[in-house]
Design a protein around this motif. Structure first.
Motif, PDB file in Angstrom:
ATOM      1  N   LEU A  82      26.039  -8.544 -81.809  1.00 25.91           N
ATOM      2  CA  LEU A  82      25.096  -8.037 -82.680  1.00 25.91           C
ATOM      3  C   LEU A  82      23.475  -8.137 -81.858  1.00 25.91           C
ATOM      4  O   LEU A  82      22.728  -7.286 -81.994  1.00 25.91           O
ATOM      5  CB  LEU A  82      24.541  -8.771 -83.826  1.00 25.91           C
ATOM      6  CG  LEU A  82      26.050  -8.921 -84.914  1.00 25.91           C
ATOM      7  CD1 LEU A  82      25.879  -9.882 -86.036  1.00 25.91           C
ATOM      8  CD2 LEU A  82      26.108  -7.494 -85.191  1.00 25.91           C
ATOM      9  N   ALA A  83      23.568  -8.876 -80.728  1.00 26.00           N
ATOM     10  CA  ALA A  83      22.148  -9.002 -80.037  1.00 26.00           C
ATOM     11  C   ALA A  83      22.166  -7.990 -78.965  1.00 26.00           C
ATOM     12  O   ALA A  83      21.407  -6.933 -78.897  1.00 26.00           O
ATOM     13  CB  ALA A  83      22.170 -10.167 -79.128  1.00 26.00           C
ATOM     14  N   SER A  84      23.339  -7.222 -78.630  1.00 27.74           N
ATOM     15  CA  SER A  84      23.459  -6.006 -77.969  1.00 27.74           C
ATOM     16  C   SER A  84      22.903  -4.726 -78.500  1.00 27.74           C
ATOM     17  O   SER A  84      22.316  -4.080 -77.970  1.00 27.74           O
ATOM     18  CB  SER A  84      24.521  -6.056 -77.199  1.00 27.74           C
ATOM     19  OG  SER A  84      25.815  -5.432 -78.237  1.00 27.74           O
ATOM     20  N   ARG A  85      23.228  -4.954 -79.693  1.00 29.87           N
ATOM     21  CA  ARG A  85      22.957  -3.489 -80.627  1.00 29.87           C
ATOM     22  C   ARG A  85      21.345  -3.572 -80.892  1.00 29.87           C
ATOM     23  O   ARG A  85      20.690  -2.685 -80.918  1.00 29.87           O
ATOM     24  CB  ARG A  85      23.638  -3.585 -81.980  1.00 29.87           C
ATOM     25  CG  ARG A  85      25.209  -3.246 -81.843  1.00 29.87           C
ATOM     26  CD  ARG A  85      25.950  -3.263 -83.403  1.00 29.87           C
ATOM     27  NE  ARG A  85      27.175  -2.690 -83.109  1.00 29.87           N
ATOM     28  CZ  ARG A  85      28.077  -2.312 -83.997  1.00 29.87           C
ATOM     29  NH1 ARG A  85      27.467  -2.351 -85.272  1.00 29.87           N
ATOM     30  NH2 ARG A  85      29.305  -1.959 -83.749  1.00 29.87           N
TER      31      ARG A  85
ATOM     32  N   VAL B 179      15.830  -1.686 -80.209  1.00 25.75           N
ATOM     33  CA  VAL B 179      14.455  -1.843 -79.833  1.00 25.75           C
ATOM     34  C   VAL B 179      13.867  -1.132 -78.661  1.00 25.75           C
ATOM     35  O   VAL B 179      12.650  -0.899 -78.637  1.00 25.75           O
ATOM     36  CB  VAL B 179      13.958  -3.458 -79.998  1.00 25.75           C
ATOM     37  CG1 VAL B 179      12.891  -3.798 -79.636  1.00 25.75           C
ATOM     38  CG2 VAL B 179      14.649  -3.884 -81.130  1.00 25.75           C
ATOM     39  N   ALA B 180      14.821  -1.014 -77.384  1.00 24.07           N
ATOM     40  CA  ALA B 180      14.410  -0.554 -76.156  1.00 24.07           C
ATOM     41  C   ALA B 180      13.664   0.857 -76.483  1.00 24.07           C
ATOM     42  O   ALA B 180      12.707   1.264 -75.666  1.00 24.07           O
ATOM     43  CB  ALA B 180      15.497  -0.453 -75.415  1.00 24.07           C
ATOM     44  N   VAL B 181      13.867   1.706 -77.444  1.00 28.53           N
ATOM     45  CA  VAL B 181      13.335   3.049 -77.590  1.00 28.53           C
ATOM     46  C   VAL B 181      12.302   2.924 -78.427  1.00 28.53           C
ATOM     47  O   VAL B 181      11.797   4.084 -78.798  1.00 28.53           O
ATOM     48  CB  VAL B 181      14.791   3.987 -78.050  1.00 28.53           C
ATOM     49  CG1 VAL B 181      15.634   4.102 -77.146  1.00 28.53           C
ATOM     50  CG2 VAL B 181      15.140   3.523 -79.617  1.00 28.53           C
TER      51      VAL B 181
ATOM     52  N   ARG C 179      18.393  -3.555 -89.129  1.00 32.99           N
ATOM     53  CA  ARG C 179      19.367  -3.162 -89.929  1.00 32.99           C
ATOM     54  C   ARG C 179      20.088  -1.810 -89.501  1.00 32.99           C
ATOM     55  O   ARG C 179      21.353  -1.857 -89.372  1.00 32.99           O
ATOM     56  CB  ARG C 179      18.972  -3.123 -91.545  1.00 32.99           C
ATOM     57  CG  ARG C 179      18.254  -4.352 -91.915  1.00 32.99           C
ATOM     58  CD  ARG C 179      18.001  -4.165 -93.375  1.00 32.99           C
ATOM     59  NE  ARG C 179      19.047  -3.718 -94.353  1.00 32.99           N
ATOM     60  CZ  ARG C 179      19.787  -4.650 -94.995  1.00 32.99           C
ATOM     61  NH1 ARG C 179      20.011  -5.576 -94.689  1.00 32.99           N
ATOM     62  NH2 ARG C 179      20.936  -4.009 -95.496  1.00 32.99           N
ATOM     63  N   SER C 180      19.452  -1.045 -89.060  1.00 37.99           N
ATOM     64  CA  SER C 180      20.168   0.393 -88.832  1.00 37.99           C
ATOM     65  C   SER C 180      20.825   0.140 -87.448  1.00 37.99           C
ATOM     66  O   SER C 180      22.059   0.819 -87.411  1.00 37.99           O
ATOM     67  CB  SER C 180      19.152   1.468 -88.559  1.00 37.99           C
ATOM     68  OG  SER C 180      18.318   1.646 -89.755  1.00 37.99           O
ATOM     69  N   SER C 181      20.300  -0.564 -86.571  1.00 42.30           N
ATOM     70  CA  SER C 181      21.071  -0.816 -85.381  1.00 42.30           C
ATOM     71  C   SER C 181      22.489  -1.604 -85.539  1.00 42.30           C
ATOM     72  O   SER C 181      23.287  -1.329 -85.002  1.00 42.30           O
ATOM     73  CB  SER C 181      20.206  -1.559 -84.390  1.00 42.30           C
ATOM     74  OG  SER C 181      19.644  -3.037 -84.818  1.00 42.30           O
ATOM     75  N   ILE C 182      22.272  -2.501 -86.510  1.00 34.36           N
ATOM     76  CA  ILE C 182      23.544  -3.455 -86.846  1.00 34.36           C
ATOM     77  C   ILE C 182      24.435  -2.498 -87.731  1.00 34.36           C
ATOM     78  O   ILE C 182      25.533  -2.625 -87.248  1.00 34.36           O
ATOM     79  CB  ILE C 182      22.872  -4.814 -87.515  1.00 34.36           C
ATOM     80  CG1 ILE C 182      22.191  -5.588 -86.301  1.00 34.36           C
ATOM     81  CG2 ILE C 182      24.171  -5.342 -87.965  1.00 34.36           C
ATOM     82  CD1 ILE C 182      21.933  -6.844 -87.158  1.00 34.36           C
TER      83      ILE C 182
END
Length: 836
Positions: free
Chosen positions: A565-568, A573-575, A590-593
């Motif tokens: 989950l941390a990698s997602r 966030v990087a973009v 939430r969208s990333s996870i």
């Protein structure tokens, strides 16, 4: 002056030595006398006091003079007293009652000494210093009291000996200094020791030495003594004992025992008492007076006995095995013997065979049997069990849910668990569901390991014998078989997550949450520290054929899920820019996870197919910039918004406060006016009441003054009358007391005079009685006949005197005694007529 110096006055009991220079002879002059020294004489010594020997005393004189049988000093032809040079002489008070002088050459050895008085328990040890009478020089003997010892020149007193008192139950230990004959008439060699047992006083002989007094050992029914012979001898009981022989002396032989000189007390042996519930095994017992070495003997109570020399108890006194109906004793034969089975039939027991005797009964093991242990039936509930191992096959099994008694070839087996499992079981036992400690936990390794699986948890157990595992879901109770072990789960913990922080036996199925802290970086290079909480649960396989062990396929599901989950989140966030992420952080994360569905909305959950872990929600608890400048800028904007809100609230509060203040001031002025009105009314009422009180006070003062004066006059008159009455009573009391005193004095004087008269009369009576008793005793002592004879002695003597003179008709009187001459003339006429 020269003539006076020649005159010497010797007082009594003094003497001096005078040397005649013409013939060189020294003579002794004794006082009292006055001596005039001649020209050819010279005073050698003196004047000196004579030697006085008090009663019961003596003095030793060296170089004494030679005396004859009559005690006269013998002199030589020149008049010089002869001396026994080199000799000594003892002079006592019986020989020399008067003081005596010393002759020329005599010397007093020491001083005057008292004679030694010995009582009945004392004696003097005498040694001859020369041959005399029947004694040779060096002989020793005793001078025994009671007596007074008169010293002799031929004897030396070596020492004083006290008689030893031998009490009952005592003996006197003696040793011969040289070959002699003792008081029993027995010849003793030098150095030989013996005892004197007769009570009383014992005076040791000259060739005997007292070593001490021995006290007897009291023998009772519960105590005896263990003796050893130091040499061959016959003891006090008339039994011949050989050197080294050991024996026991009990109360049956004697009430007391005094240790003989040839005996050694090894120990005091108490009685061994066995009750009807005790027994013992005696090693090397004595049978019929002979010791059976290497054998054993069983003795069962009730009995009492003393252990004989050489006998010992094996394992001490033992209790009889009392077995209940749920007990049994495990036995093992140490040698072959013939036994009986439960039905009483003969049964041969071989060495090493084990068997059990079941209760209820009393069992005393024979000497051929060793008692290994007493076993008790183990009651087991349906959730309890024990591990049992067969000592023949080595197989281990678990017995559960019944009361079980171990068989002779079975034993309890201890199940070993890994240390981390022991620690987890201990923690579970220490703390209950409320977190309260339960106390010390000590696991019985022979008991079946049980574990309560909590609700909504699962546990995995691995069987090493079948290489299979089983999964159990709570709530349930796990009971391990001998070959099963718990699978320990090591999960990540703390924030941020660290591996192997949490160790547990059970897997929580959820729903639950886990927190993590990660660092992300936006596209404009703003670094943020996010604290995120994830809600999760496990989906249990419900389809046929799916194994529940899937949920245990990932051992550290917490660490793996957090990393994924941390990698997602970092990728999402990087973009994004910092400003956009700060405004829409929840939607981005939430969208990333969870990802987006067909409508572009975030999905509701995320499933990990490897272990069926389902993430259902994400909560961003905090988002803090890592860079200090970014953090300060964000903090300033937040503070400015807070300040604006605070000032608006402050202004509104001031307006409300001013309105309330004006309303309070109006109410205060109204209340002050009402209070002043009430105060004036009260002041008016006070003035009226004060005037009324003054009038009442003046009237009361006048009335009180008049009444006080009248009462004072009345009191003074009554006091005067009372004082006069009291004065009269006082005078009457003084007069009465004076009359009583005079009357008492007169009565005492009369009584004293009366008593004095009575005492004088009593004294006269007692004196008269004493005189009468004295005269009576004198008369009784002299006798009536003696008094008559005394009275008749004078006249008879006169008659005889007159008869001897030939005178008749004459009367001799001293003129003091009266003479009756009434009938004297008639008697004279009658006598004259008769003569005619």
């Amino acid at each position: 002056m020269d003539e006076l110096s020649r005159v010497i006055r010797l007082p009594p009991y003094q003497y001096l030595h005078v040397l005649d220079t013409n013939n060189n002879v020294t003579r002794v002059l004794s006082g009292p006398q006055t001596y005039t020294r001649q020209d050819h004489e010279k005073i050698v010594s003196g004047p000196s006091p004579m030697i006085i020997v008090p009663p019961q005393s003596y003095v030793v004189i060296e170089n004494p003079v030679v005396r004859s049988v009559e005690g006269i000093v013998i002199v030589d032809s020149y008049g010089q007293a002869k001396l026994r040079h080199g000799e000594r002489e003892v002079r006592t008070s019986t020989q020399f009652t008067d003081p005596f002088p010393l002759y020329a050459g005599e010397i007093v050895s020491g001083s005057v000494q008292k004679l030694t008085v010995l009582d009945a328990k004392s004696a003097l040890r005498i040694r001859a210093n020369r041959d005399f009478d029947n004694h040779a020089a060096g002989d020793e003997w005793h001078f025994v009291g009671p007596a007074t010892y008169l010293p002799r020149i031929e004897e030396d007193v070596v020492g004083t000996i006290k008689a030893s008192v031998i009490k009952k139950n005592q003996a006197l230990k003696l040793r011969a200094d040289k070959k002699c004959v003792d008081c029993f008439g027995i010849t003793r060699d030098a150095g030989e020791e013996w005892l004197v047992r007769d009570p009383g006083t014992y005076m040791p002989r000259v060739d005997e030495s007292v070593l001490g007094v021995l006290n007897a050992t009291i023998l009772t029914d519960k105590a005896s003594i263990y003796l050893r012979a130091l040499r061959t001898f016959k003891d006090i009981y008339g039994i011949q004992r050989k050197a080294g022989e050991e024996w026991l002396v009990t109360s049956k032989m004697a009430e007391t025992h005094v240790q003989d000189v040839h005996e050694e007390i090894i120990s005091h042996v108490p009685i061994t008492t066995l009750t009807n519930r005790q027994y013992c095994i005696v090693l090397d017992p004595i049978v019929n007076g002979n010791q059976q070495l290497g054998t054993r003997e069983l003795r069962r109570g009730e009995t009492s006995f003393f252990l004989q020399p050489g006998e010992t108890l094996e394992n001490g006194i033992q209790d009889v095995c009392i077995l209940a109906d749920d007990e049994a004793v495990l036995l093992q034969a140490n040698e072959s013997f013939l036994d009986k089975d439960a039905n009483g039939a003969p049964l041969q027991r071989l060495p090493g065979v084990k068997w059990m005797v079941y209760g209820p009964c009393e069992y005393v093991p024979p000497i051929q049997v060793n008692v290994l242990e007493i076993r008790k039936a183990i009651p087991l509930d349906k959730n309890e069990g024990i591990y049992v191992r067969d000592t023949k096959t080595g197989k281990v099994r678990a017995e559960c849910g019944q009361t079980y008694m171990l068989q002779p070839t079975e034993e309890l087996w201890e199940k070993k668990l890994p240390d981390e499992v022991e620690e987890l079981l201990r923690k579970d036992a220490y703390v209950d569901d409320n977190g309260i400690g339960r106390g010390v936990f000590i696991r019985d390794a022979t008991r079946v390991v049980t574990f309560e699986v909590p609700h909504n948890t699962a546990i995995q157990i691995y069987d090493y014998s079948s290489t299979m595992s089983r999964i159990l879901f709570g709530p349930t109770l796990v009971m391990l078989s001998p070959d099963e072990q718990f699978m320990v789960m090591k999960l990540s913990g703390d924030v941020p997550k660290r591996v192997k922080v949490i160790k547990t036996l059970c897997l929580q199925l959820g729903p639950d949450f886990m927190r993590d802290q990660i660092t992300v970086e936006t596209s404009d290079h703003a670094r943020l520290r996010l604290t995120i909480a994830y809600n999760w649960h496990f989906q249990i396989p419900s389809k046929q054929g799916e194994s529940p062990a899937k949920i245990f396929s990932v051992r550290d599901f917490v660490g793996d899920a957090c990393k994924t989950l941390a990698s997602r989140i970092r990728g999402a966030v990087a973009v994004e820019t910092f400003d956009h992420f700060h405004k829409h952080s929840a939607q981005i994360i939430r969208s990333s996870i969870f990802g987006l569905d067909e409508n572009g909305e975030p999905k509701s959950e995320l499933m990990f197919p490897t272990n069926n872990l389902c993430i259902t929600n994400v909560d961003i608890q905090s988002a803090e910039p890592v860079d200090a400048q970014t953090r300060d800028s964000l903090q300033k904007s937040v503070q400015l918004a807070i300040e604006i809100t605070t000032k608006s609230q402050e202004a509104k509060a001031k307006a409300i406060a001013m309105k309330e203040d004006e309303e309070a001031k109006g109410l205060l002025v109204t209340q002050q006016l009402e209070n002043q009105t009430e105060a004036e009314k009260a002041r008016k009422r006070l003035v009226e009441l004060s005037a009324q009180c003054a009038a009442v006070e003046a009237e009361g003062a006048a009335v009180a003054t008049a009444k006080a004066k009248a009462q004072a006059a009345e009191i003074e008159a009554l006091a005067a009358v009372k004082q006069a009455e009291l004065r009269v009573q006082a005078m009457q009391i003084e007069h009465d007391s004076q009359m009583l005193r005079l009357q008492s004095e007169h009565e005492l004087e009369i009584q004293h005079a009366k008593q004095m008269a009575e005492l004088e009369i009593q004294k006269k009576r007692e004196l008269i009685a004493i005189e009468a008793d004295k005269f009576k005793s004198m008369v009784d002592t002299i006798g009536q006949q003696t008094i008559v004879e005394m009275a008749r002695a004078g006249p008879e003597a006169q008659v005889k005197l007159l008869a001897s003179l030939g005178l008749q008709g004459y009367l001799i009187t001293d003129g003091k005694s009266p003479v009756n001459l009434v009938n004297t003339a008639q008697d004279l006429i009658r006598n004259i007529t008769s003569e005619k």
